[in-house]
Write a protein that holds these residues in place. Structure first.
Motif, PDB file in Angstrom:
ATOM      1  N   VAL A  24      -3.679  -4.524  -3.658  1.00 51.84           N
ATOM      2  CA  VAL A  24      -2.882  -3.573  -2.926  1.00 51.84           C
ATOM      3  C   VAL A  24      -1.504  -3.928  -3.117  1.00 51.84           C
ATOM      4  O   VAL A  24      -1.223  -5.039  -3.133  1.00 51.84           O
ATOM      5  N   THR A  25      -0.758  -2.766  -3.462  1.00 57.31           N
ATOM      6  CA  THR A  25       0.713  -3.090  -3.773  1.00 57.31           C
ATOM      7  C   THR A  25       1.429  -1.872  -2.727  1.00 57.31           C
ATOM      8  O   THR A  25       0.777  -0.735  -2.560  1.00 57.31           O
ATOM      9  N   LEU A  26       2.571  -2.151  -2.153  1.00 58.40           N
ATOM     10  CA  LEU A  26       3.273  -1.208  -1.278  1.00 58.40           C
ATOM     11  C   LEU A  26       4.400  -0.848  -2.237  1.00 58.40           C
ATOM     12  O   LEU A  26       5.037  -1.350  -2.958  1.00 58.40           O
ATOM     13  N   LEU A  27       4.089   0.643  -2.354  1.00 58.09           N
ATOM     14  CA  LEU A  27       5.160   1.566  -3.119  1.00 58.09           C
ATOM     15  C   LEU A  27       6.582   1.949  -2.368  1.00 58.09           C
ATOM     16  O   LEU A  27       7.648   1.956  -2.918  1.00 58.09           O
ATOM     17  N   SER A  28       6.361   2.228  -1.053  1.00 59.01           N
ATOM     18  CA  SER A  28       7.426   2.556  -0.251  1.00 59.01           C
ATOM     19  C   SER A  28       7.126   2.201   1.060  1.00 59.01           C
ATOM     20  O   SER A  28       6.139   1.933   1.625  1.00 59.01           O
ATOM     21  N   GLY A  29       8.398   2.372   1.819  1.00 60.65           N
ATOM     22  CA  GLY A  29       8.034   1.731   3.301  1.00 60.65           C
ATOM     23  C   GLY A  29       7.908   0.187   3.619  1.00 60.65           C
ATOM     24  O   GLY A  29       8.606  -0.602   2.776  1.00 60.65           O
ATOM     25  N   SER A  30       7.266  -0.072   4.523  1.00 62.95           N
ATOM     26  CA  SER A  30       7.310  -1.554   4.934  1.00 62.95           C
ATOM     27  C   SER A  30       5.939  -1.583   5.809  1.00 62.95           C
ATOM     28  O   SER A  30       5.378  -0.531   6.222  1.00 62.95           O
ATOM     29  N   ALA A  31       5.359  -2.928   5.634  1.00 63.29           N
ATOM     30  CA  ALA A  31       4.227  -3.117   6.407  1.00 63.29           C
ATOM     31  C   ALA A  31       3.872  -4.503   6.665  1.00 63.29           C
ATOM     32  O   ALA A  31       4.543  -5.503   6.032  1.00 63.29           O
ATOM     33  N   GLU A  80      -0.658  -4.607  10.859  1.00 60.44           N
ATOM     34  CA  GLU A  80      -0.086  -4.876  12.195  1.00 60.44           C
ATOM     35  C   GLU A  80       0.810  -3.810  12.463  1.00 60.44           C
ATOM     36  O   GLU A  80       0.840  -3.296  13.789  1.00 60.44           O
ATOM     37  N   ASP A  81       1.397  -3.315  11.499  1.00 60.76           N
ATOM     38  CA  ASP A  81       2.188  -2.181  11.605  1.00 60.76           C
ATOM     39  C   ASP A  81       2.842  -1.549  10.524  1.00 60.76           C
ATOM     40  O   ASP A  81       2.719  -2.423   9.329  1.00 60.76           O
ATOM     41  N   THR A  82       3.480  -0.371  10.328  1.00 59.97           N
ATOM     42  CA  THR A  82       3.940   0.033   9.284  1.00 59.97           C
ATOM     43  C   THR A  82       5.081   0.783   9.579  1.00 59.97           C
ATOM     44  O   THR A  82       5.214   0.960  10.678  1.00 59.97           O
ATOM     45  N   ALA A  83       6.079   1.233   8.717  1.00 54.79           N
ATOM     46  CA  ALA A  83       7.411   1.609   9.243  1.00 54.79           C
ATOM     47  C   ALA A  83       7.201   2.840   9.955  1.00 54.79           C
ATOM     48  O   ALA A  83       6.408   3.877   9.768  1.00 54.79           O
ATOM     49  N   ALA A  84       8.195   2.935  10.883  1.00 50.55           N
ATOM     50  CA  ALA A  84       8.259   4.093  11.662  1.00 50.55           C
ATOM     51  C   ALA A  84       9.180   4.949  11.035  1.00 50.55           C
ATOM     52  O   ALA A  84      10.361   4.571  10.579  1.00 50.55           O
ATOM     53  N   GLY A  85       9.118   6.433  10.979  1.00 44.57           N
ATOM     54  CA  GLY A  85      10.337   7.271  10.674  1.00 44.57           C
ATOM     55  C   GLY A  85      10.234   7.422   9.024  1.00 44.57           C
ATOM     56  O   GLY A  85      11.078   8.234   8.444  1.00 44.57           O
ATOM     57  N   GLU A  86       9.098   6.776   8.390  1.00 44.77           N
ATOM     58  CA  GLU A  86       9.125   6.896   6.854  1.00 44.77           C
ATOM     59  C   GLU A  86       7.823   6.444   6.481  1.00 44.77           C
ATOM     60  O   GLU A  86       7.046   5.979   7.060  1.00 44.77           O
ATOM     61  N   ASP A  87       7.386   7.362   5.334  1.00 41.72           N
ATOM     62  CA  ASP A  87       6.081   6.907   5.064  1.00 41.72           C
ATOM     63  C   ASP A  87       6.080   5.570   4.164  1.00 41.72           C
ATOM     64  O   ASP A  87       6.974   5.048   3.429  1.00 41.72           O
TER      65      ASP A  87
END
Length: 80
Positions: A25-32, A62-69
């Protein structure tokens, strides 16, 4: 292959993913932030970061970015 979009997401309390397949798995945008069973510290992910999770590697979001995808690309495949 799966595209996942998260916003202010977290796994339910006490829930762990425990999959029969391996997952890259890779994260393309945001944060996690991920927790991986047996690891002392959570893993913070930013765009471009990736991880290979072997089959039955228990993990949770645990969490992903609030206010963005937070957009993920996940590839599931049989264990070696």
């Amino acid at each position: 292959i799966e595209r996942i979009i998260s916003r202010s997401h977290a796994s339910p309390t006490g829930f762990w993913y425990d999959q029969d397949t391996a997952e890259w798995v890779t994260l393309l945008s945001g944060s996690a932030t991920l927790s991986i069973e047996g690891q002392p510290d959570p893993l913070t992910m930013r765009p471009g970061d990736w991880i290979l999770l072997p089959a039955h590697c228990r993990h949770r979001v645990e969490d992903t970015a609030a206010g963005e995808d937070s957009v993920w690309l996940a590839v599931h495949f049989p264990p070696a």
